[in-house]
Motif scaffolding. Sequence first.
Motif, mmCIF file in Angstrom:
data_model
loop_
_atom_site.group_PDB
_atom_site.id
_atom_site.type_symbol
_atom_site.label_atom_id
_atom_site.label_comp_id
_atom_site.label_asym_id
_atom_site.label_seq_id
_atom_site.Cartn_x
_atom_site.Cartn_y
_atom_site.Cartn_z
ATOM 1 N N MET A 223 -48.281 -60.711 -64.989
ATOM 2 C CA MET A 223 -47.456 -59.520 -64.621
ATOM 3 C C MET A 223 -46.166 -59.869 -65.470
ATOM 4 N N ASP A 224 -45.658 -58.809 -66.112
ATOM 5 C CA ASP A 224 -44.181 -58.936 -66.805
ATOM 6 C C ASP A 224 -43.202 -59.114 -65.809
ATOM 7 N N VAL A 225 -42.149 -59.815 -65.802
ATOM 8 C CA VAL A 225 -41.165 -59.985 -64.862
ATOM 9 C C VAL A 225 -39.877 -59.815 -65.501
ATOM 10 N N GLY B 280 -44.778 -37.187 -55.075
ATOM 11 C CA GLY B 280 -45.685 -36.393 -56.038
ATOM 12 C C GLY B 280 -45.404 -36.871 -57.367
ATOM 13 N N ALA B 281 -44.847 -37.692 -57.822
ATOM 14 C CA ALA B 281 -44.754 -38.283 -58.968
ATOM 15 C C ALA B 281 -45.572 -39.279 -59.337
ATOM 16 N N PRO B 282 -46.035 -39.966 -60.500
ATOM 17 C CA PRO B 282 -46.806 -41.080 -60.617
ATOM 18 C C PRO B 282 -46.256 -42.242 -59.950
ATOM 19 N N VAL B 283 -46.900 -43.155 -59.634
ATOM 20 C CA VAL B 283 -46.414 -44.590 -59.292
ATOM 21 C C VAL B 283 -47.004 -45.651 -59.883
ATOM 22 N N ASP B 284 -46.095 -46.602 -60.622
ATOM 23 C CA ASP B 284 -46.677 -47.671 -61.191
ATOM 24 C C ASP B 284 -46.714 -48.774 -60.421
ATOM 25 N N VAL B 285 -47.879 -49.733 -60.365
ATOM 26 C CA VAL B 285 -48.240 -50.550 -59.533
ATOM 27 C C VAL B 285 -48.379 -51.820 -60.119
ATOM 28 N N GLY B 286 -47.656 -53.181 -59.977
ATOM 29 C CA GLY B 286 -47.999 -54.380 -60.478
ATOM 30 C C GLY B 286 -49.158 -54.975 -59.671
ATOM 31 N N VAL B 287 -50.104 -55.582 -60.306
ATOM 32 C CA VAL B 287 -51.354 -55.992 -59.680
ATOM 33 C C VAL B 287 -51.686 -57.387 -60.447
ATOM 34 N N THR B 288 -52.333 -58.357 -59.592
ATOM 35 C CA THR B 288 -52.915 -59.520 -60.149
ATOM 36 C C THR B 288 -54.338 -59.566 -60.338
ATOM 37 N N PRO B 289 -54.951 -59.492 -61.711
ATOM 38 C CA PRO B 289 -55.947 -59.341 -61.978
ATOM 39 C C PRO B 289 -57.081 -60.511 -61.292
ATOM 40 N N ASP C 82 -65.375 -57.954 -63.477
ATOM 41 C CA ASP C 82 -65.649 -57.027 -64.749
ATOM 42 C C ASP C 82 -65.356 -55.594 -64.227
ATOM 43 N N LYS C 83 -64.990 -55.358 -63.019
ATOM 44 C CA LYS C 83 -64.880 -54.026 -62.496
ATOM 45 C C LYS C 83 -63.506 -54.253 -61.566
ATOM 46 N N ALA C 84 -62.613 -53.146 -61.599
ATOM 47 C CA ALA C 84 -61.293 -53.116 -60.728
ATOM 48 C C ALA C 84 -61.092 -51.860 -60.104
ATOM 49 N N VAL C 85 -61.043 -51.833 -58.776
ATOM 50 C CA VAL C 85 -60.313 -50.277 -58.268
ATOM 51 C C VAL C 85 -59.059 -50.616 -57.565
ATOM 52 N N LEU C 86 -58.231 -49.578 -57.795
ATOM 53 C CA LEU C 86 -57.035 -49.556 -57.193
ATOM 54 C C LEU C 86 -57.244 -48.666 -55.754
ATOM 55 N N VAL C 87 -56.919 -49.193 -54.842
ATOM 56 C CA VAL C 87 -56.927 -48.517 -53.214
ATOM 57 C C VAL C 87 -55.735 -48.111 -52.856
ATOM 58 N N ARG D 118 -59.139 -43.927 -54.532
ATOM 59 C CA ARG D 118 -59.833 -45.145 -55.010
ATOM 60 C C ARG D 118 -60.005 -44.633 -56.660
ATOM 61 N N VAL D 119 -59.303 -45.600 -57.511
ATOM 62 C CA VAL D 119 -59.074 -45.319 -58.908
ATOM 63 C C VAL D 119 -59.466 -46.451 -59.469
ATOM 64 N N ASN D 120 -60.505 -46.377 -60.598
ATOM 65 C CA ASN D 120 -61.068 -47.280 -61.502
ATOM 66 C C ASN D 120 -59.975 -47.483 -62.505
ATOM 67 N N VAL D 121 -59.852 -49.125 -62.476
ATOM 68 C CA VAL D 121 -58.645 -49.380 -63.507
ATOM 69 C C VAL D 121 -58.914 -50.570 -64.226
ATOM 70 N N ASP D 122 -58.377 -50.904 -65.392
ATOM 71 C CA ASP D 122 -58.908 -52.239 -66.169
ATOM 72 C C ASP D 122 -58.691 -53.353 -65.235
ATOM 73 N N PRO D 123 -59.924 -53.987 -65.173
ATOM 74 C CA PRO D 123 -59.897 -55.280 -64.611
ATOM 75 C C PRO D 123 -58.762 -56.417 -65.106
ATOM 76 N N ALA D 124 -58.319 -56.248 -66.481
ATOM 77 C CA ALA D 124 -57.562 -57.318 -67.114
ATOM 78 C C ALA D 124 -55.950 -56.817 -66.850
ATOM 79 N N ALA D 125 -55.955 -55.792 -66.514
ATOM 80 C CA ALA D 125 -54.510 -55.139 -66.433
ATOM 81 C C ALA D 125 -53.528 -55.931 -65.414
ATOM 82 N N ASP D 126 -52.423 -56.092 -65.625
ATOM 83 C CA ASP D 126 -51.398 -56.540 -64.649
ATOM 84 C C ASP D 126 -50.459 -55.597 -64.137
ATOM 85 N N SER D 127 -50.561 -54.257 -64.692
ATOM 86 C CA SER D 127 -49.925 -53.248 -64.213
ATOM 87 C C SER D 127 -50.676 -51.815 -64.599
#
Length: 224
Positions: free
Chosen positions: A1-3, A113-122, A127-132, A143-152
Amino acid sequence: MDVTSSSTTGSGAAAAAKSKTSTESAAEGAMTADFDTFLKLLTTQLKYQDPLQPMESTEFVAQLASFSAVEQQIGANTRLDSILSALTNGASEGFADWIGKEVRAPTSAAFTGAPVDVGVTPVEGADKAVLVVKNDFGTEVARVNVDPAADSVTWDGTDSAGGTPASGNYSFALEGYAGDTLLSTTGGSVFAKVTEVRRTEAGNTELVFATGDTVLASQVTAVR
Protein backbone atom coordinates in the motif's frame (compact mmCIF):
# COMPACT_ATOMS: atom_id res chain seq x y z
CA MET A 1 0.00 0.00 0.00
CA ASP A 2 1.30 3.44 -0.89
CA VAL A 3 1.80 5.55 2.19
CA THR A 4 1.58 9.31 1.86
CA SER A 5 1.67 12.05 4.45
CA SER A 6 1.17 15.76 4.81
CA SER A 7 4.52 17.55 4.76
CA THR A 8 3.31 19.85 7.48
CA THR A 9 1.84 17.19 9.77
CA GLY A 10 3.28 17.48 13.22
CA SER A 11 5.99 20.04 12.36
CA GLY A 12 3.86 23.13 12.95
CA ALA A 13 2.40 21.71 16.14
CA ALA A 14 5.86 20.67 17.37
CA ALA A 15 7.36 24.11 16.81
CA ALA A 16 4.41 25.91 18.32
CA ALA A 17 4.29 23.54 21.28
CA LYS A 18 8.04 23.93 21.86
CA SER A 19 7.79 27.72 21.87
CA LYS A 20 4.70 27.66 24.06
CA THR A 21 6.24 25.13 26.42
CA SER A 22 9.32 27.34 26.91
CA THR A 23 7.13 30.35 27.71
CA GLU A 24 4.92 28.36 30.06
CA SER A 25 7.95 26.81 31.80
CA ALA A 26 9.40 30.26 32.43
CA ALA A 27 6.07 31.52 33.76
CA GLU A 28 5.63 28.49 35.98
CA GLY A 29 9.18 28.83 37.26
CA ALA A 30 8.53 32.46 38.20
CA MET A 31 5.27 31.52 39.91
CA THR A 32 6.97 28.71 41.85
CA ALA A 33 9.70 31.13 42.97
CA ASP A 34 7.04 33.59 44.15
CA PHE A 35 5.28 30.76 45.96
CA ASP A 36 8.49 29.78 47.80
CA THR A 37 9.17 33.40 48.68
CA PHE A 38 5.63 33.76 50.04
CA LEU A 39 6.13 30.70 52.28
CA LYS A 40 9.41 32.05 53.64
CA LEU A 41 7.88 35.45 54.41
CA LEU A 42 4.86 33.87 56.10
CA THR A 43 6.88 31.50 58.29
CA THR A 44 9.34 34.26 59.19
CA GLN A 45 6.46 36.56 60.11
CA LEU A 46 4.96 33.88 62.39
CA LYS A 47 8.34 33.09 63.94
CA TYR A 48 9.19 36.65 64.89
CA GLN A 49 5.77 38.11 65.70
CA ASP A 50 5.36 39.78 69.08
CA PRO A 51 3.67 37.23 71.38
CA LEU A 52 1.99 40.15 73.18
CA GLN A 53 0.61 41.48 69.91
CA PRO A 54 0.08 38.42 67.68
CA MET A 55 -1.11 38.67 64.12
CA GLU A 56 -4.80 39.44 63.74
CA SER A 57 -6.80 36.32 62.85
CA THR A 58 -8.40 38.00 59.84
CA GLU A 59 -5.01 38.97 58.46
CA PHE A 60 -3.70 35.47 59.01
CA VAL A 61 -6.69 33.93 57.20
CA ALA A 62 -6.20 36.32 54.28
CA GLN A 63 -2.57 35.28 53.93
CA LEU A 64 -3.51 31.59 54.07
CA ALA A 65 -6.09 32.24 51.32
CA SER A 66 -3.38 33.80 49.17
CA PHE A 67 -1.17 30.81 49.89
CA SER A 68 -3.93 28.41 48.78
CA ALA A 69 -4.66 30.41 45.57
CA VAL A 70 -1.00 30.32 44.51
CA GLU A 71 -0.79 26.59 45.23
CA GLN A 72 -3.91 25.86 43.16
CA GLN A 73 -2.66 27.95 40.24
CA ILE A 74 0.59 26.01 40.12
CA GLY A 75 -1.36 22.73 40.17
CA ALA A 76 -3.67 23.95 37.38
CA ASN A 77 -0.72 24.96 35.22
CA THR A 78 0.84 21.53 35.70
CA ARG A 79 -2.36 19.78 34.60
CA LEU A 80 -2.74 22.06 31.56
CA ASP A 81 0.84 21.28 30.54
CA SER A 82 0.04 17.56 30.76
CA ILE A 83 -2.99 17.98 28.48
CA LEU A 84 -0.99 20.02 25.96
CA SER A 85 1.78 17.43 25.99
CA ALA A 86 -0.69 14.61 25.36
CA LEU A 87 -2.16 16.37 22.31
CA THR A 88 1.10 17.62 20.75
CA ASN A 89 4.68 16.49 21.28
CA GLY A 90 3.73 14.15 24.10
CA ALA A 91 1.59 12.22 21.63
CA SER A 92 4.78 11.61 19.61
CA GLU A 93 3.69 13.07 16.28
CA GLY A 94 1.63 16.17 17.00
CA PHE A 95 -1.65 14.36 16.33
CA ALA A 96 -3.66 17.47 17.23
CA ASP A 97 -2.67 18.77 13.78
CA TRP A 98 -4.73 15.96 12.25
CA ILE A 99 -8.05 17.38 13.46
CA GLY A 100 -10.02 18.50 10.40
CA LYS A 101 -7.82 16.46 8.03
CA GLU A 102 -8.52 13.14 6.35
CA VAL A 103 -6.48 10.07 7.25
CA ARG A 104 -6.53 6.59 5.81
CA ALA A 105 -7.41 4.01 8.44
CA PRO A 106 -9.42 0.80 8.89
CA THR A 107 -12.74 2.55 9.44
CA SER A 108 -16.03 3.14 7.63
CA ALA A 109 -16.53 5.69 4.87
CA ALA A 110 -19.27 8.33 4.70
CA PHE A 111 -20.88 7.41 1.36
CA THR A 112 -22.94 10.03 -0.48
CA GLY A 113 -23.12 8.45 -3.94
CA ALA A 114 -19.56 9.08 -5.19
CA PRO A 115 -17.01 6.26 -5.76
CA VAL A 116 -14.91 5.30 -2.73
CA ASP A 117 -11.20 4.42 -2.90
CA VAL A 118 -10.29 1.57 -0.57
CA GLY A 119 -6.81 0.55 0.55
CA VAL A 120 -6.47 -3.23 0.84
CA THR A 121 -3.81 -5.81 1.68
CA PRO A 122 -3.51 -8.52 -1.00
CA VAL A 123 -4.01 -12.04 0.37
CA GLU A 124 -0.91 -14.16 -0.19
CA GLY A 125 -1.54 -17.06 -2.57
CA ALA A 126 -4.91 -15.74 -3.75
CA ASP A 127 -5.80 -15.94 -7.43
CA LYS A 128 -9.16 -14.23 -6.92
CA ALA A 129 -10.23 -11.35 -4.67
CA VAL A 130 -13.63 -9.91 -3.83
CA LEU A 131 -14.32 -6.52 -2.23
CA VAL A 132 -17.23 -6.87 0.19
CA VAL A 133 -19.23 -3.73 1.02
CA LYS A 134 -21.51 -3.54 4.08
CA ASN A 135 -23.77 -0.78 5.34
CA ASP A 136 -23.84 0.65 8.85
CA PHE A 137 -26.13 -2.19 9.99
CA GLY A 138 -23.66 -4.86 8.87
CA THR A 139 -25.77 -5.88 5.88
CA GLU A 140 -23.87 -6.79 2.73
CA VAL A 141 -24.82 -4.49 -0.17
CA ALA A 142 -22.20 -5.31 -2.81
CA ARG A 143 -19.54 -7.84 -3.84
CA VAL A 144 -17.02 -6.64 -6.41
CA ASN A 145 -14.36 -8.76 -8.11
CA VAL A 146 -11.01 -6.94 -7.94
CA ASP A 147 -7.37 -7.55 -8.85
CA PRO A 148 -5.97 -9.96 -6.20
CA ALA A 149 -2.58 -8.22 -6.40
CA ALA A 150 -3.90 -4.67 -6.02
CA ASP A 151 -3.29 -2.69 -2.84
CA SER A 152 -5.91 -0.07 -3.72
CA VAL A 153 -9.33 -0.67 -5.28
CA THR A 154 -12.41 1.43 -5.98
CA TRP A 155 -16.06 0.81 -5.18
CA ASP A 156 -18.08 2.64 -7.84
CA GLY A 157 -21.00 3.19 -5.48
CA THR A 158 -23.42 0.64 -6.91
CA ASP A 159 -24.99 -2.26 -5.04
CA SER A 160 -25.38 -5.88 -6.14
CA ALA A 161 -28.62 -5.01 -7.96
CA GLY A 162 -26.96 -2.23 -9.95
CA GLY A 163 -28.61 0.59 -7.98
CA THR A 164 -27.19 3.24 -5.69
CA PRO A 165 -27.42 2.51 -1.96
CA ALA A 166 -28.67 5.12 0.49
CA SER A 167 -26.20 7.61 1.86
CA GLY A 168 -24.57 6.47 5.09
CA ASN A 169 -21.50 4.82 6.55
CA TYR A 170 -20.11 1.80 4.70
CA SER A 171 -17.32 -0.61 5.65
CA PHE A 172 -15.10 -2.70 3.37
CA ALA A 173 -13.30 -6.03 3.49
CA LEU A 174 -11.23 -8.03 1.00
CA GLU A 175 -11.80 -11.77 0.60
CA GLY A 176 -8.91 -13.70 -0.96
CA TYR A 177 -9.59 -17.00 -2.73
CA ALA A 178 -7.51 -19.85 -4.17
CA GLY A 179 -9.96 -21.22 -6.69
CA ASP A 180 -13.21 -21.46 -4.73
CA THR A 181 -11.49 -21.78 -1.35
CA LEU A 182 -11.58 -18.72 0.90
CA LEU A 183 -8.07 -18.14 2.23
CA SER A 184 -8.71 -15.15 4.48
CA THR A 185 -10.59 -11.88 4.89
CA THR A 186 -8.82 -8.59 5.62
CA GLY A 187 -10.30 -5.20 6.46
CA GLY A 188 -10.16 -2.28 4.03
CA SER A 189 -8.93 1.22 4.83
CA VAL A 190 -10.53 4.47 3.66
CA PHE A 191 -9.96 8.20 4.09
CA ALA A 192 -12.08 9.72 6.86
CA LYS A 193 -12.07 13.14 8.55
CA VAL A 194 -10.65 13.37 12.07
CA THR A 195 -12.84 15.34 14.51
CA GLU A 196 -11.12 14.57 17.82
CA VAL A 197 -7.84 13.29 19.25
CA ARG A 198 -7.82 11.75 22.72
CA ARG A 199 -5.77 9.55 25.02
CA THR A 200 -7.06 6.16 26.13
CA GLU A 201 -6.75 4.82 29.67
CA ALA A 202 -3.93 2.62 28.37
CA GLY A 203 -2.02 5.74 27.28
CA ASN A 204 -2.56 5.29 23.53
CA THR A 205 -3.59 8.04 21.12
CA GLU A 206 -7.08 7.47 19.67
CA LEU A 207 -8.66 9.26 16.72
CA VAL A 208 -12.39 9.96 16.46
CA PHE A 209 -13.92 10.39 13.00
CA ALA A 210 -16.91 12.32 11.71
CA THR A 211 -18.62 8.94 11.21
CA GLY A 212 -18.35 8.29 14.96
CA ASP A 213 -15.81 5.49 14.52
CA THR A 214 -12.55 5.40 16.47
CA VAL A 215 -9.14 3.90 15.69
CA LEU A 216 -5.69 4.05 17.22
CA ALA A 217 -3.38 6.62 15.61
CA SER A 218 -0.87 3.82 14.99
CA GLN A 219 -3.32 2.31 12.46
CA VAL A 220 -3.18 5.34 10.16
CA THR A 221 -1.28 4.80 6.90
CA ALA A 222 -1.75 8.17 5.17
CA VAL A 223 -2.74 11.78 5.81
CA ARG A 224 -4.13 14.34 3.39
